[in-house]
Design an enzyme around this catalytic site. Structure first.
Site, PDB file in Angstrom:
ATOM      1  N   LEU A  44     -57.244  -0.434  62.308  1.00 26.27           N
ATOM      2  CA  LEU A  44     -55.877  -0.211  61.820  1.00 26.27           C
ATOM      3  C   LEU A  44     -55.562   1.265  61.925  1.00 26.27           C
ATOM      4  CD1 LEU A  44     -56.100  -2.325  58.510  1.00 26.27           C
ATOM      5  CD2 LEU A  44     -55.666  -3.127  60.851  1.00 26.27           C
TER       6      LEU A  44
ATOM      7  N   SER B  19     -55.726  10.390  65.320  1.00 27.87           N
ATOM      8  CA  SER B  19     -56.878  11.250  65.658  1.00 27.87           C
ATOM      9  C   SER B  19     -58.197  10.510  65.511  1.00 27.87           C
ATOM     10  CB  SER B  19     -56.928  12.454  64.723  1.00 27.87           C
ATOM     11  OG  SER B  19     -55.757  13.159  64.788  1.00 27.87           O
TER      12      SER B  19
ATOM     13  N   LYS C  13     -61.668  14.428  47.301  1.00 20.34           N
ATOM     14  CA  LYS C  13     -63.082  14.355  47.700  1.00 20.34           C
ATOM     15  C   LYS C  13     -63.995  14.616  46.497  1.00 20.34           C
ATOM     16  CE  LYS C  13     -61.907  15.687  52.414  1.00 20.34           C
ATOM     17  NZ  LYS C  13     -61.595  16.833  53.282  1.00 20.34           N
TER      18      LYS C  13
HETATM   19  N1  LIG Z   1     -58.444  13.766  61.067  1.00 22.15           N
HETATM   20  C1  LIG Z   1     -59.514  14.109  60.368  1.00 22.15           C
HETATM   21  O1  LIG Z   1     -60.155  15.093  60.655  1.00 22.15           O
HETATM   22  C2  LIG Z   1     -59.970  13.262  59.218  1.00 22.15           C
HETATM   23  C3  LIG Z   1     -61.201  13.564  58.595  1.00 22.15           C
HETATM   24  C4  LIG Z   1     -61.666  12.757  57.550  1.00 22.15           C
HETATM   25  C5  LIG Z   1     -60.891  11.681  57.134  1.00 22.15           C
HETATM   26  N2  LIG Z   1     -59.690  11.432  57.740  1.00 22.15           N
HETATM   27  C6  LIG Z   1     -58.914  10.288  57.250  1.00 22.15           C
HETATM   28  O2  LIG Z   1     -58.765   9.356  58.300  1.00 22.15           O
HETATM   29  C7  LIG Z   1     -57.527   8.688  58.164  1.00 22.15           C
HETATM   30  C8  LIG Z   1     -56.750   8.814  59.455  1.00 22.15           C
HETATM   31  O3  LIG Z   1     -56.515  10.176  59.719  1.00 22.15           O
HETATM   32  P1  LIG Z   1     -55.975  10.693  61.132  1.00 22.15           P
HETATM   33  O4  LIG Z   1     -56.239  12.153  61.162  1.00 22.15           O
HETATM   34  O5  LIG Z   1     -56.497   9.846  62.230  1.00 22.15           O
HETATM   35  O6  LIG Z   1     -54.401  10.472  60.941  1.00 22.15           O
HETATM   36  P2  LIG Z   1     -53.319  10.288  62.070  1.00 22.15           P
HETATM   37  O7  LIG Z   1     -52.003  10.571  61.456  1.00 22.15           O
HETATM   38  O8  LIG Z   1     -53.697  11.035  63.310  1.00 22.15           O
HETATM   39  O9  LIG Z   1     -53.422   8.720  62.401  1.00 22.15           O
HETATM   40  C9  LIG Z   1     -52.902   7.713  61.610  1.00 22.15           C
HETATM   41  C10 LIG Z   1     -52.245   6.712  62.543  1.00 22.15           C
HETATM   42  O10 LIG Z   1     -51.850   5.565  61.804  1.00 22.15           O
HETATM   43  C11 LIG Z   1     -50.628   5.115  62.345  1.00 22.15           C
HETATM   44  N3  LIG Z   1     -49.946   4.242  61.391  1.00 22.15           N
HETATM   45  C12 LIG Z   1     -49.179   4.587  60.329  1.00 22.15           C
HETATM   46  N4  LIG Z   1     -48.726   3.478  59.700  1.00 22.15           N
HETATM   47  C13 LIG Z   1     -49.243   2.442  60.356  1.00 22.15           C
HETATM   48  C14 LIG Z   1     -49.134   1.027  60.192  1.00 22.15           C
HETATM   49  N5  LIG Z   1     -48.412   0.514  59.200  1.00 22.15           N
HETATM   50  N6  LIG Z   1     -49.788   0.232  61.059  1.00 22.15           N
HETATM   51  C15 LIG Z   1     -50.517   0.766  62.062  1.00 22.15           C
HETATM   52  N7  LIG Z   1     -50.645   2.076  62.294  1.00 22.15           N
HETATM   53  C16 LIG Z   1     -50.013   2.908  61.436  1.00 22.15           C
HETATM   54  C17 LIG Z   1     -49.876   6.374  62.689  1.00 22.15           C
HETATM   55  O11 LIG Z   1     -48.880   6.106  63.669  1.00 22.15           O
HETATM   56  C18 LIG Z   1     -50.989   7.257  63.228  1.00 22.15           C
HETATM   57  O12 LIG Z   1     -51.148   7.153  64.620  1.00 22.15           O
HETATM   58  C19 LIG Z   1     -56.856   9.294  56.933  1.00 22.15           C
HETATM   59  O13 LIG Z   1     -57.151   8.525  55.800  1.00 22.15           O
HETATM   60  C20 LIG Z   1     -57.519  10.653  56.823  1.00 22.15           C
HETATM   61  O14 LIG Z   1     -57.505  11.162  55.512  1.00 22.15           O
HETATM   62  C21 LIG Z   1     -59.223  12.185  58.769  1.00 22.15           C
HETATM   63  N1  LIG Z   2     -57.524  18.404  56.185  1.00 29.97           N
HETATM   64  C1  LIG Z   2     -58.931  18.272  55.969  1.00 29.97           C
HETATM   65  C2  LIG Z   2     -59.593  17.345  56.936  1.00 29.97           C
HETATM   66  C3  LIG Z   2     -59.533  15.930  56.559  1.00 29.97           C
HETATM   67  O1  LIG Z   2     -60.257  15.689  55.371  1.00 29.97           O
HETATM   68  C4  LIG Z   2     -59.599  19.622  56.114  1.00 29.97           C
HETATM   69  O2  LIG Z   2     -58.948  20.636  56.361  1.00 29.97           O
HETATM   70  O3  LIG Z   2     -60.815  19.661  55.961  1.00 29.97           O
END
Ligand SMILES: NC(=O)c1ccc[n+]([C@@H]2O[C@H](COP(=O)([O-])OP(=O)(O)OC[C@H]3O[C@@H](n4cnc5c(N)ncnc54)[C@H](O)[C@@H]3O)[C@@H](O)[C@H]2O)c1
Ligand SMILES: N[C@@H](CCO)C(=O)O
Ligand code: NA
Length: 437
Positions: free
Chosen positions: A13, A17, A209
């Site tokens: 889902l 990124s 966190k």
């Molecule tokens: N990016 C990081 O470095 C990182 C690190 C640790 C944890 N996270 C966690 O991982 C999760 C995702 O982060 P990300 O950086 O990939 O975010 P992101 O914004 O790049 O990706 C989220 C995606 O979900 C899609 N989306 C939104 N609503 C939706 C729906 N109803 N159905 C389907 N798709 C939908 C968006 O279009 C987007 O492409 C978050 O909970 C974030 O806190 C991210």
């Molecule tokens: N925005 C966070 C990454 C996702 O947890 C950070 O700067 O470490």
């Protein structure tokens, strides 16, 4: 190779990124994942917001859907990876997935910190796994070490640098003498900070966190609203210079502590704020956007977990690690350890948190002023460890470092100092962590 079992079907889902890297690794590592799980792990659907959006990975067209709810309701889906983020619709989707009998892996710290217990209860009721290693410090294995490897020990303190953006900014301020605004601008230009940096610089991300870390470390339910939170926007170049002067560096810390109370029972203290730590402390060597979590436990002593705390590919590594474990459990018809909140310790208010303080006070430079300042500390029960004077005449400043005292005692001292005629301004108050008393 051992004989493979029935394929395990995975729905992802969100394809941003993290999601795009999860999809990439699922395809690239398919053969190894099959061998490690003992059954093929087959991607059967990827829920996205828009079918025509540009993506970092090519997803076979037939797998894309905008109907996430429909995807988690499919009765052939065994494993659901939630990487949409935020509270809704992520929470409803995870709850539906569990109700429909799927096991879930998520990276969603905001949701776990706000409403983890609802999710854990749903997982327990469904008899399914809910794993979330990626939610804290990205790729760094820290939640499963707390939940599994240290399950036989007693964790007494967790100190974490769990936000890469703020660590990058503070590291820049330390190495170049820049102020907060300039360092933030550089972090934004380099892609470390988002256009709206609030969640990072105001400490919300780190507080989520901290709640997750404290819950696991102390077997107690801790949510984001229990965490005292201060960000780094008020940290000045002068604070950073003062830290250098003391042989310290300023870091945004997530601090989770077990505290013995006067009656002998143990309570939990959880806070996120900037603090000075000695340059000799292992956390001081954590530079740029890296993360690290320093754990103290009774039997093991001190442990440090270090690595990349964010980024699509590192975070996907943690997601895939969980996915393999959850898939194996599924294949064997078992579940891993669920929520452990048996200790049910009280969470202390910030006023009862104990630490040391660095207080810079602009004062009149005349006889007796040091004595009155020292008296203000003494009146509120704050014992002074060192004091030095900088500058003179109109430019005089006293820099006091205290022994451990409660936050309430320190606040009362600062209010008292601000009322004194000989004090022009209390120009900086910063906590000092991670050293000998
Ligand atoms: N990016 C990081 O470095 C990182 C690190 C640790 C944890 N996270 C966690 O991982 C999760 C995702 O982060 P990300 O950086 O990939 O975010 P992101 O914004 O790049 O990706 C989220 C995606 O979900 C899609 N989306 C939104 N609503 C939706 C729906 N109803 N159905 C389907 N798709 C939908 C968006 O279009 C987007 O492409 C978050 O909970 C974030 O806190 C991210
Ligand atoms: N925005 C966070 C990454 C996702 O947890 C950070 O700067 O470490
Ligand atoms: Na992690």
């Amino acid at each position: 190779m051992t004989e493979s079992g029935k394929p395990l079907k995975v729905a992802v889902l969100g394809c941003g990124s993290v999601g795009s890297q999860v999809v990439r690794l699922l395809e690239e590592q398919a053969a190894d994942l099959t061998a490690r799980v003992g059954a093929p792990v087959e991607l059967v659907g990827v829920a996205v917001r828009r079918l025509d959006a540009a993506r970092e990975v090519e997803v076979p067209e037939g797998l894309l859907t905008t109907d996430a709810e429909g995807l988690v309701a499919r009765d052939d889906v065994d494993l659901v990876v939630e990487v949409i983020g935020g509270i809704e619709p992520a929470r409803s989707l995870i709850l539906s997935a569990l109700e429909n009998g799927a096991s879930v892996v998520t990276a969603n710290k905001a949701l776990l910190a706000e409403d983890g217990p609802t999710l854990f209860e749903a997982a327990a009721k469904a008899g399914r796994d809910l794993y979330y290693e990626a939610a804290v410090a990205g790729a760094i294995p820290i939640l499963r070490p707390l939940r599994e490897s240290l399950a036989g020990d007693k964790v007494t303190r967790v100190l974490g640098i769990v936000n890469g953006t703020t660590n990058f900014i503070l590291d820049k301020m330390d190495s170049s003498g820049a102020g907060f605004g300039d360092a933030l601008e550089e972090a934004q230009e380099l892609g470390y900070a988002e256009a709206d940096p609030t969640a990072d610089v105001e400490g919300f991300d780190a507080a989520a966190k901290a709640a997750i870390l404290a819950s696991l470390a102390f077997h107690t339910r801790v949510t984001a609203s229990d965490v005292h939170r201060e960000g780094i926007t008020e940290v000045s170049a002068a604070d950073v210079a003062s830290a250098t002067e003391m042989g310290c560096v300023v870091k945004l810390l997530a601090i989770c502590e077990l505290r013995e109370q006067p009656g002998g029972e143990e309570a939990v203290s959880v806070r996120v704020h900037p603090a000075m730590i000695p340059r000799t402390h292992p956390l001081a060597s954590v530079r740029e956007a890296y993360n690290a979590v320093f754990v103290e436990s009774e039997a093991a002593g001190q442990l440090m977990f270090y690595g990349p705390g964010a980024g699509g590919s590192p975070t996907a590594s943690a997601v895939l690690g969980d996915l393999v474990t959850v898939a194996r459990n599924r294949r064997e018809g078992v579940t891993g350890a669920g929520e452990s909140a048996y200790a049910d310790r009280a969470v202390l208010p910030m006023g009862e948190a104990r630490t040391r303080y660095h207080v810079a006070i602009d004062v009149d430079d005349r006889a007796g002023v040091l004595a009155t300042v020292a008296t203000a500390f003494a009146e509120h029960g704050v014992s002074i460890r060192t004091v030095r004077q900088e500058g003179r005449d109109d430019d005089a400043q006293l820099v006091v470092v205290s022994h451990e005292a409660t936050d309430a005692q320190l606040r009362a001292t600062v209010e008292h100092l601000q009322q004194m005629d000989s004090v022009r301004e209390v120009s900086s108050v910063m906590r000092v962590e991670g050293g000998a008393e």
